[in-house]
Design a protein around this motif. Structure first.
Motif, PDB file in Angstrom:
ATOM      1  N   SER A  70      91.899  41.484   5.930  1.00  0.00           N
ATOM      2  CA  SER A  70      91.347  40.179   6.366  1.00  0.00           C
ATOM      3  C   SER A  70      91.449  40.016   7.884  1.00  0.00           C
ATOM      4  O   SER A  70      90.705  39.276   8.250  1.00  0.00           O
ATOM      5  N   VAL A  71      91.896  41.056   8.644  1.00  0.00           N
ATOM      6  CA  VAL A  71      91.715  41.237  10.037  1.00  0.00           C
ATOM      7  C   VAL A  71      90.764  42.039  10.345  1.00  0.00           C
ATOM      8  O   VAL A  71      89.888  41.760  11.460  1.00  0.00           O
ATOM      9  N   SER A  73      86.998  44.179  10.364  1.00  0.00           N
ATOM     10  CA  SER A  73      85.781  43.830   9.676  1.00  0.00           C
ATOM     11  C   SER A  73      85.075  45.110   9.727  1.00  0.00           C
ATOM     12  O   SER A  73      84.182  45.230   8.764  1.00  0.00           O
ATOM     13  N   SER A  89      89.128  40.615  14.200  1.00  0.00           N
ATOM     14  CA  SER A  89      89.518  39.465  14.761  1.00  0.00           C
ATOM     15  C   SER A  89      90.564  38.669  14.059  1.00  0.00           C
ATOM     16  O   SER A  89      91.035  39.005  13.117  1.00  0.00           O
ATOM     17  N   ALA A  90      91.385  38.034  15.223  1.00  0.00           N
ATOM     18  CA  ALA A  90      92.531  37.266  14.832  1.00  0.00           C
ATOM     19  C   ALA A  90      92.439  36.045  15.434  1.00  0.00           C
ATOM     20  O   ALA A  90      91.610  35.774  16.531  1.00  0.00           O
ATOM     21  N   LYS A  91      92.839  34.911  14.690  1.00  0.00           N
ATOM     22  CA  LYS A  91      92.858  33.573  15.335  1.00  0.00           C
ATOM     23  C   LYS A  91      93.708  33.567  16.841  1.00  0.00           C
ATOM     24  O   LYS A  91      94.887  33.852  17.140  1.00  0.00           O
ATOM     25  N   GLY A  95      89.819  30.094  19.121  1.00  0.00           N
ATOM     26  CA  GLY A  95      88.976  30.655  17.752  1.00  0.00           C
ATOM     27  C   GLY A  95      89.335  31.834  17.500  1.00  0.00           C
ATOM     28  O   GLY A  95      90.345  32.325  18.031  1.00  0.00           O
ATOM     29  N   ASP A  96      88.373  32.558  16.657  1.00  0.00           N
ATOM     30  CA  ASP A  96      88.581  33.608  16.414  1.00  0.00           C
ATOM     31  C   ASP A  96      88.391  34.849  17.849  1.00  0.00           C
ATOM     32  O   ASP A  96      87.501  34.624  18.702  1.00  0.00           O
ATOM     33  N   PRO A  98      87.562  38.536  18.850  1.00  0.00           N
ATOM     34  CA  PRO A  98      87.122  39.738  18.407  1.00  0.00           C
ATOM     35  C   PRO A  98      87.632  40.856  19.395  1.00  0.00           C
ATOM     36  O   PRO A  98      87.636  40.671  20.479  1.00  0.00           O
ATOM     37  N   ASN A 117      84.421  35.533  23.547  1.00  0.00           N
ATOM     38  CA  ASN A 117      85.084  34.566  22.655  1.00  0.00           C
ATOM     39  C   ASN A 117      85.337  33.416  23.398  1.00  0.00           C
ATOM     40  O   ASN A 117      84.659  33.187  24.442  1.00  0.00           O
ATOM     41  N   ALA A 157      97.001  37.384  19.459  1.00  0.00           N
ATOM     42  CA  ALA A 157      95.803  37.680  18.520  1.00  0.00           C
ATOM     43  C   ALA A 157      95.194  39.207  18.736  1.00  0.00           C
ATOM     44  O   ALA A 157      94.890  39.825  17.590  1.00  0.00           O
TER      45      ALA A 157
END
Length: 175
Positions: A70-71, A73, A89-91, A95-96, A98, A117, A157
């Motif tokens: 989920s984190v 990619s 990427s995490a919140k 926003g996200d 990366p 970001n 994040a």
């Protein structure tokens, strides 16, 4: 009353001419794409590899490894065995967020890069600065790394991605 010839000249002929022009132009675009796509793809791969090599300088080239999380990619392994570059990427606050993490073959972080970001300038964007990112070098996770003052969400994040990258490394290193 219009004649048949007049209807052909005013309606049918322009439609036929435009149709032929569209077919010719579409064919030319398809040929151009067929010729330039391999060159564009090769250049994009070189640019992406250059970004990965900046994080793992001992690497020569990279090959993508299958990994789903989920984190995380993307997971890339250096073809010469120098290590891995893992992207996730995490919140964050804006926003996200990366992050790319370079991990040597010994399981130690070589470098991290916080990518472009939407974090708050002057606060969350400080996670992109070397004063923050250089703290990860030589570690095997985010333990002991100081968060950016006033940017707890953004720092968290980055910590999340780094720790997920280390977990991904532990999973794929023997594969």
């Amino acid at each position: 009353m219009k004649s048949k010839n007049s209807t052909f000249e005013t309606i049918v002929r322009p439609i036929l001419v435009l149709t032929v022009i569209c077919i010719v132009v579409s064919g030319m675009l398809a040929v151009t794409n067929m010729i330039t796509k391999p060159v564009i793809d090769r250049n994009a791969q070189r640019k992406a590899d250059a970004g990965r090599i900046a994080l793992l300088p001992q690497a020569d080239a990279f090959q993508q490894v299958e990994y789903s999380d989920s984190v995380i990619s993307e997971v890339w392994v250096a073809e010469n065995g120098a290590g891995y570059v893992i992207t996730g990427s995490a919140k964050g606050y804006g926003g996200d967020l990366p992050v790319m993490v370079g991990i040597g073959a010994d399981g130690v972080i070589t470098a991290i890069q916080v990518m472009d970001n939407s974090e708050t300038p002057g606060v969350g964007k400080k996670t992109m600065e070397p004063e923050f990112t250089d703290q990860f070098r030589g570690r095997d996770g985010s333990d002991g790394v100081a968060a950016v003052s006033g940017a707890t969400v953004s720092s968290t994040a980055v910590f999340t991605v780094v720790d997920a990258a280390m977990a991904a490394y532990d999973t794929v290193k023997g594969a």
